[in-house]
Motif scaffolding. Sequence first.
Motif, mmCIF file in Angstrom:
data_model
loop_
_atom_site.group_PDB
_atom_site.id
_atom_site.type_symbol
_atom_site.label_atom_id
_atom_site.label_comp_id
_atom_site.label_asym_id
_atom_site.label_seq_id
_atom_site.Cartn_x
_atom_site.Cartn_y
_atom_site.Cartn_z
ATOM 1 N N GLU A 145 0.796 -1.189 -0.035
ATOM 2 C CA GLU A 145 0.160 0.045 0.152
ATOM 3 C C GLU A 145 0.964 1.163 0.062
ATOM 4 N N GLN A 146 1.893 1.160 0.536
ATOM 5 C CA GLN A 146 2.872 2.369 0.766
ATOM 6 C C GLN A 146 3.506 2.689 -0.320
ATOM 7 N N VAL A 147 3.845 1.454 -1.142
ATOM 8 C CA VAL A 147 4.683 1.846 -2.471
ATOM 9 C C VAL A 147 3.497 2.284 -3.618
ATOM 10 N N LEU A 148 2.328 1.601 -3.600
ATOM 11 C CA LEU A 148 1.213 2.198 -4.636
ATOM 12 C C LEU A 148 1.110 3.651 -4.131
ATOM 13 N N ALA A 149 0.896 3.805 -2.897
ATOM 14 C CA ALA A 149 0.549 5.247 -2.463
ATOM 15 C C ALA A 149 1.487 6.022 -3.233
ATOM 16 N N GLY A 150 2.906 5.898 -2.920
ATOM 17 C CA GLY A 150 3.817 6.533 -3.330
ATOM 18 C C GLY A 150 3.861 6.812 -4.948
ATOM 19 N N MET A 151 3.575 5.883 -5.520
ATOM 20 C CA MET A 151 3.571 5.580 -7.338
ATOM 21 C C MET A 151 2.421 6.880 -7.640
ATOM 22 N N ARG A 152 1.039 6.617 -6.797
ATOM 23 C CA ARG A 152 0.291 7.473 -7.072
ATOM 24 C C ARG A 152 0.455 9.026 -6.843
ATOM 25 N N PHE A 153 1.009 9.257 -5.925
ATOM 26 C CA PHE A 153 1.336 10.753 -5.830
ATOM 27 C C PHE A 153 2.645 11.279 -6.792
ATOM 28 N N THR A 154 3.352 10.263 -7.185
ATOM 29 C CA THR A 154 4.217 10.586 -8.173
ATOM 30 C C THR A 154 3.675 10.807 -9.533
ATOM 31 N N GLU A 155 2.847 9.754 -9.970
ATOM 32 C CA GLU A 155 2.302 10.055 -11.071
ATOM 33 C C GLU A 155 1.277 11.338 -11.433
ATOM 34 N N LEU A 156 0.703 11.584 -10.244
ATOM 35 C CA LEU A 156 -0.173 12.706 -10.300
ATOM 36 C C LEU A 156 0.557 14.197 -10.222
ATOM 37 N N GLU A 157 1.800 14.105 -9.597
ATOM 38 C CA GLU A 157 2.628 15.271 -9.881
ATOM 39 C C GLU A 157 3.179 15.245 -11.181
ATOM 40 N N GLN A 158 3.404 14.352 -12.049
ATOM 41 C CA GLN A 158 3.942 14.063 -13.278
ATOM 42 C C GLN A 158 2.773 14.486 -14.313
ATOM 43 N N GLY A 159 1.523 14.529 -13.640
ATOM 44 C CA GLY A 159 0.381 14.980 -14.624
ATOM 45 C C GLY A 159 -0.259 13.834 -15.427
ATOM 46 N N GLN A 160 -0.158 12.584 -14.644
ATOM 47 C CA GLN A 160 -0.765 11.531 -15.311
ATOM 48 C C GLN A 160 -1.188 10.142 -14.245
ATOM 49 N N PHE A 161 -1.719 9.400 -14.484
ATOM 50 C CA PHE A 161 -1.761 8.495 -13.733
ATOM 51 C C PHE A 161 -2.241 6.954 -14.259
ATOM 52 N N ARG A 162 -1.856 5.659 -13.729
ATOM 53 C CA ARG A 162 -2.149 4.527 -14.304
ATOM 54 C C ARG A 162 -2.987 3.806 -13.410
ATOM 55 N N ASN A 163 -3.828 3.116 -13.804
ATOM 56 C CA ASN A 163 -4.659 2.317 -13.123
ATOM 57 C C ASN A 163 -4.982 0.777 -13.531
ATOM 58 N N PRO A 164 -4.132 -0.032 -12.781
ATOM 59 C CA PRO A 164 -4.251 -1.557 -13.628
ATOM 60 C C PRO A 164 -5.708 -2.110 -13.483
ATOM 61 N N THR A 165 -6.660 -1.665 -12.685
ATOM 62 C CA THR A 165 -8.032 -1.914 -12.499
ATOM 63 C C THR A 165 -8.666 -1.704 -13.928
ATOM 64 N N LEU A 166 -8.359 -0.543 -14.596
ATOM 65 C CA LEU A 166 -8.931 -0.065 -15.705
ATOM 66 C C LEU A 166 -8.485 -0.738 -17.046
ATOM 67 N N GLU A 167 -7.271 -1.508 -16.838
ATOM 68 C CA GLU A 167 -6.810 -2.399 -18.023
ATOM 69 C C GLU A 167 -7.958 -3.292 -18.556
ATOM 70 N N LYS A 168 -8.825 -3.949 -17.771
ATOM 71 C CA LYS A 168 -9.464 -5.064 -18.297
ATOM 72 C C LYS A 168 -10.903 -4.447 -18.855
ATOM 73 N N TYR A 169 -10.968 -2.974 -18.905
ATOM 74 C CA TYR A 169 -12.135 -2.370 -19.427
ATOM 75 C C TYR A 169 -11.971 -1.672 -20.813
ATOM 76 N N GLU A 170 -12.709 -1.807 -21.516
ATOM 77 C CA GLU A 170 -12.556 -1.041 -22.685
ATOM 78 C C GLU A 170 -13.079 0.360 -22.522
ATOM 79 N N LYS A 171 -12.089 1.392 -23.048
ATOM 80 C CA LYS A 171 -12.447 2.871 -22.962
ATOM 81 C C LYS A 171 -12.496 3.325 -24.232
ATOM 82 N N VAL A 172 -13.261 4.643 -24.430
ATOM 83 C CA VAL A 172 -13.748 5.241 -25.630
ATOM 84 C C VAL A 172 -13.341 6.646 -25.311
#
Length: 288
Positions: A96-123
């Motif tokens: 959880e600590q690693v994931l939390a740190g990754m989320r904060f870093t991604e948001l500071e870089q202006g992006q985020f990645r969510n493994p949960t969304l990978e199984k869904y189709e997006k348009v």
Amino acid sequence: MGKRLNGTGIAVLVFFLLLSVLIGIRLTGLGSTFPNPVGGVLKGVLSPIEKQILQLGSGIKNNTKIIWDFREVQLQNEALLKKIDQVTGDNLQLKEQVLAGMRFTELEQGQFRNPTLEKYEKVGASVINRNPTTWYRTLTLNRGSKDGVAVNDPVIGALGLIGKVVSVSPSTSEVLLILDGEGQVSALVRSSAGNGTFGIVEGTYKRGSRLTPEGNMQMLFRREDNVNAGDLVLTAGIGGVYPKDIPIGKVLEIQLDPTGLLKTAFIEPLVNFDNLEEAYIVKMAVGK
């Protein structure tokens, strides 16, 4: 009729019998070569049951050993289970600590990645309409049922959650923003250390033009809940509408209510709703 023994004769007979037994026992310890008639007699009398006595003693010893061995194994298993639980808990906390740190870093870089969304189709979709009197409540996207969009599909932006689809036409879809009071979202406030606290995000924006907005996003907590300014707010994945771990905003401020029992966390959304032009619609029905 024979002569009857008196008390003195009986006493003398018993004395000599006891004396003979004692002498026989005494002679037993003098060596195996010494004749031992009493020991032989006793051996003859006891030998038939000697084996059974030894077997009984061995059985009691073995059963007792099994009981103690089982208890020892049980104690060892309990200790191992405690260690496994501790290691599992430590690993989950570290994750959880690693994931939390990754989320904060991604948001500071202006992006985020969510493994949960990978199984869904997006348009991808573009904002084609916004009513000035409902600027912070709804918007219209240029994707509809012919694109596979359905009611309750989540809508996300480059940094996080925007809202959900509430109505669909063949070529358009109307989105209720999380800023609106009806757009409640089950959420998890997570600190940079990975600690999480559940709650409900509520938008409180009132009707009015975009030039005079009134409202905010907020969550209600107990006073003892560990929620602080700067904590990240993510979707909790409860309720079946929004996937888990989509960023919503950051805690801007904490205020205690007059009773001192509850506190309100005011949340700054990550998405810039004033300048929103593009979004992604997550087609939940396709991913399930």
